[in-house]
Design an enzyme around this catalytic site. Structure first.
Site, PDB file in Angstrom:
ATOM      1  N   LYS A  75      -9.951 -29.527 -39.301  1.00 28.86           N
ATOM      2  CA  LYS A  75     -11.210 -28.485 -39.739  1.00 28.86           C
ATOM      3  C   LYS A  75     -11.674 -29.492 -38.635  1.00 28.86           C
ATOM      4  O   LYS A  75     -12.465 -30.738 -38.197  1.00 28.86           O
ATOM      5  CB  LYS A  75     -12.042 -28.293 -41.032  1.00 28.86           C
ATOM      6  CG  LYS A  75     -13.650 -28.336 -40.652  1.00 28.86           C
ATOM      7  CD  LYS A  75     -14.027 -27.977 -42.140  1.00 28.86           C
ATOM      8  CE  LYS A  75     -15.141 -27.037 -42.363  1.00 28.86           C
ATOM      9  NZ  LYS A  75     -15.619 -26.829 -43.702  1.00 28.86           N
ATOM     10  N   SER A 150     -16.268 -22.860 -45.638  1.00 32.34           N
ATOM     11  CA  SER A 150     -16.845 -22.618 -44.091  1.00 32.34           C
ATOM     12  C   SER A 150     -15.685 -22.779 -43.592  1.00 32.34           C
ATOM     13  O   SER A 150     -14.476 -22.710 -42.206  1.00 32.34           O
ATOM     14  CB  SER A 150     -17.779 -23.411 -42.933  1.00 32.34           C
ATOM     15  OG  SER A 150     -17.352 -25.176 -43.552  1.00 32.34           O
ATOM     16  N   SER A 174     -17.011 -24.653 -49.693  1.00 33.46           N
ATOM     17  CA  SER A 174     -16.469 -24.509 -47.980  1.00 33.46           C
ATOM     18  C   SER A 174     -14.823 -25.020 -48.217  1.00 33.46           C
ATOM     19  O   SER A 174     -14.256 -24.866 -46.913  1.00 33.46           O
ATOM     20  CB  SER A 174     -17.061 -25.512 -46.906  1.00 33.46           C
ATOM     21  OG  SER A 174     -18.301 -24.527 -46.899  1.00 33.46           O
TER      22      SER A 174
END
Length: 483
Positions: A75, A150, A174
Site C-alpha cells: 500500500k 482505504s 481499511s
C-alpha cells in the site's frame, strides 16, 4: 496464481524460477491494470533484480525462506526507499522516501519480491478508494463497483491475482472492509503487534498494518514476517511472535463463539445477514459452541471514531507545509505558501476530516466532543472485555452491504462512513479482526464474515478462519477477469 507454500515448493524443486514467477505477475499487472487501476507505481526492474538473487541462491543450493521469490504489493502509504510514496495525495506526488519502513524492510529481508505500490484513498481516508488523487480502483468482481477502502488497491490486486499477497493498513476497517468487498482474507492485527515506523500516519492511536491474502495460511505466513517489536515505534509491543501457521487446524471443538447481537440490526442487508448466519451454522458443524453476545456500546463506535480519527489526522497532517518535502506552490508570503499549497494539494475528503478534527479539538468544544469520544472508546473496550469473559471469538458481518457502485456515495459522506460501521469498534478497542469470504449475493458480489478476538489472540482468529476455509470453497472462486 498459486499459494505461498505451493510457489515455494515449485522454487525449491526447480519447477519454476523466481524470475518466471515475477514475470508472470508483471505480465498479469500489465494486462489487468487498464481495467483495475490497482497499482500507483510498478517496480518491474527492481522486482526482476530481486528475483534473480533468489534464483542465484537456489542455484547455489542455499536454503530459501517461505517468502523468498513471492510477489507482493505494498500500500502506497508505507515508505519505500528510492520508490515514490504518495499516499494517494497530490501533495506528495514528488515524494521519494530516503528511508525504508520497518515492514517493507522486513519483507526485503525475507526475500519477498515487491511488485509496486498499490492505490488507496488519499492519506487512507475513505471507504472506496475513490478519494485517491490519481485514479479510482475497480472491484475485480464487477468493474463498475468500488473495491472498498482505504486499501482498495491491495485488495483488488490480491483478488485479481496480480500479486500473491499484499500489505494494507487499517484505521477503521481499511483492510477488512475491502477484503470483504473483494472476496479475500484481510487481517488487522492487535494494535502494536506490527511496527508503524515508516507508515504515513493518519490516526496514530488506531492505525495498524496487516496482510491481504487469498488463503488463511498465506495471511498467517505474511503476518509472521512483518510482526514483532521495533524500538523505532514507541507503541510497538515487545512480545514473542509465534509461527502462526501452527494454529491452522480443521476442527473447532470446545471453542466458544459469540454472535454480536447489535450488528444484526437496522442498515444490514438481509442477504449479508443470511449469508453470515449460514457461516455461523458452519462453525457449529465444526464443533464450536455458539451463543449471542451483547455489546451495547458498539453502535456508538462510528460517531466516536469520526471525532477521534479526524482529531489525530488534523495534527498529523499539519506537517505538510511545503517546506522540506512534497509539492510547493510559490506565494508572496510564508503563510500564503502554506495555505495555497495545502488548498491545492489536499483533496476534498482530507480537507473535510482536517476541519472536523480541528473543530473537535478547539477550546470551546474539546470537552463536548473529543473528551466525550475518548470516554465512549473506553466503554466500547469494556464491552469487548466483558464479551471475552464469556467467549473466545466474536463474529459479525464485516460490512453492512456488498460493494456499491462507483460514484454512488461520493456526494454523501455519512452514507460512505456507514460502510465501516462493523469494523470501527475493533480499532477503538485495539483488537485483532479478520475478514474471511463466506459467500456471495445474487449479483455474484463477495460477502465477508468478521472474526474478532481479544488482544494478541490472533491464534484464535487463524484457528477459526482456517477451519471454516477448509470446510468451504468460497476462497477458491475467482473474479470474472481475463486469465
Amino acid at each position: 496464481m498459486a499459494s505461498i507454500r505451493e510457489l515455494h515448493q515449485q522454487l525449491i524443486k526447480k519447477e519454476r524460477s523466481a524470475v518466471e514467477i515475477t514475470t508472470e505477475a508483471l505480465d498479469r499487472i500489465e494486462k489487468l491494470e487498464p481495467l483495475l487501476h490497482s497499482f500507483l507505481h510498478i517496480t518491474a526492474d527492481q522486482a526482476l533484480e530481486s528475483a534473480k538473487k533468489v534464483d542465484a541462491k537456489i542455484a547455489a543450493k542455499e536454503e530459501i525462506g517461505l517468502l523468498e521469490g513471492i510477489p507482493v504489493g505494498i500500500k502506497d502509504n508505507m515508505c519505500t526507499q528510492g520508490i515514490p510514496t504518495t499516499c494517494g495525495s497530490k501533495i506528495l506526488e514528488n515524494f521519494v522516501p530516503p528511508y525504508e519502513s520497518t515492514v517493507t524492510q522486513k519483507l526485503k529481508d525475507s526475500g519477498a519480491i515487491t511488485l509496486g505500490k498499490t492505490n488507496l484513498d488519499e492519506f487512507a481516508m475513505g471507504s472506496s478508494t475513490e478519494s485517491s488523487g490519481y485514479q479510482v480502483t475497480a472491484n475485480p468482481w464487477d468493474l463498475s463497483r468500488v473495491p472498498g477502502g482505504s486499501s482498495g488497491g491491495s485488495a483488488a490486486a490480491v483478488a485479481s491475482e496480480e500479486c500473491v499477497v499484499a500489505l494494507g493498513s487499517d484505521t477503521g476497517g481499511s483492510i477488512r472492509q475491502p477484503a470483504s468487498y473483494c472476496g479475500v482474507v484481510g487481517l488487522k492485527p492487535t494494535y502494536g503487534l506490527v511496527s508503524r515506523f515508516g507508515l504515513v500516519a493518519y490516526a496514530s492511536s488506531l492505525d495498524q498494518i496487516g496482510p491481504f491474502a487469498r488463503t488463511v495460511e498465506d495471511a498467517a505466513i505474511l503476518l509472521g514476517a512483518i510482526a514483532g517489536y521495533d524500538p523505532k515505534d514507541s507503541t510497538s509491543l515487545n512480545v514473542e511472535i509465534p509461527d502462526y501457521t501452527q494454529f491452522l487446524k480443521p476442527k473447532l471443538s470446545k471453542l466458544k463463539i459469540g454472535i454480536i447481537k447489535e450488528t444484526f440490526g437496522e442498515g444490514l442487508d438481509p442477504v449479508v445477514a443470511d449469508t453470515v448466519n449460514q457461516g455461523v451454522e458452519q462453525l457449529k458443524k465444526l464443533g464450536a459452541k455458539v451463543k449471542e453476545i451483547s455489546c451495547p456500546r458498539f453502535r456508538y463506535g462510528l460517531p466516536a471514531y469520526y471525532i477521534i480519527a479526524p482529531s489525530e489526522a488534523s495534527a498529523n497532517l499539519a506537517r505538510y507545509d511545503a517546506v522540506k518535502y512534497g509539492i510547493r506552490k510559490e506565494a508572496d508570503t510564508l503563510m500564503s505558501m502554506y495555505t495555497t499549497t495545502r488548498a491545492s494539494g489536499f483533496g476534498a475528503e482530507v480537507k473535510r476530516r482536517i476541519m472536523l478534527g480541528t473543530y473537535a479539538l478547539s477550546a470551546g468544544y474539546y470537552d463536548a466532543y473529543y473528551l466525550k469520544a475518548q470516554k465512549v472508546r473506553t466503554l466500547i473496550k469494556q464491552d469487548f472485555e466483558q464479551a471475552f469473559e464469556e467467549v473466545d471469538v466474536l463474529v459479525c458481518p464485516t460490512a453492512p452491504t456488498t460493494a456499491f457502485k462507483a460514484g454512488e456515495k461520493t456526494d454523501d459522506p455519512l452514507s460512505m462512513y456507514l460502510s465501516d460501521l462493523m469494523t470501527i469498534p475493533v480499532n477503538l478497542g485495539g483488537l485483532p479482526g479478520m475478514s474471511i469470504p463466506c459467500g456471495f449475493d445474487r449479483l455474484g458480489l463477495p460477502i465477508g464474515m468478521q472474526l474478532i478476538s481479544n488482544v494478541l489472540r490472533e491464534d484464535l482468529l487463524f484457528q477459526v478462519a482456517y477451519a471454516y476455509e477448509q470446510a468451504t470453497d468460497w476462497h477458491k472462486r475467482k473474479p470474472p477477469l481475463p486469465q
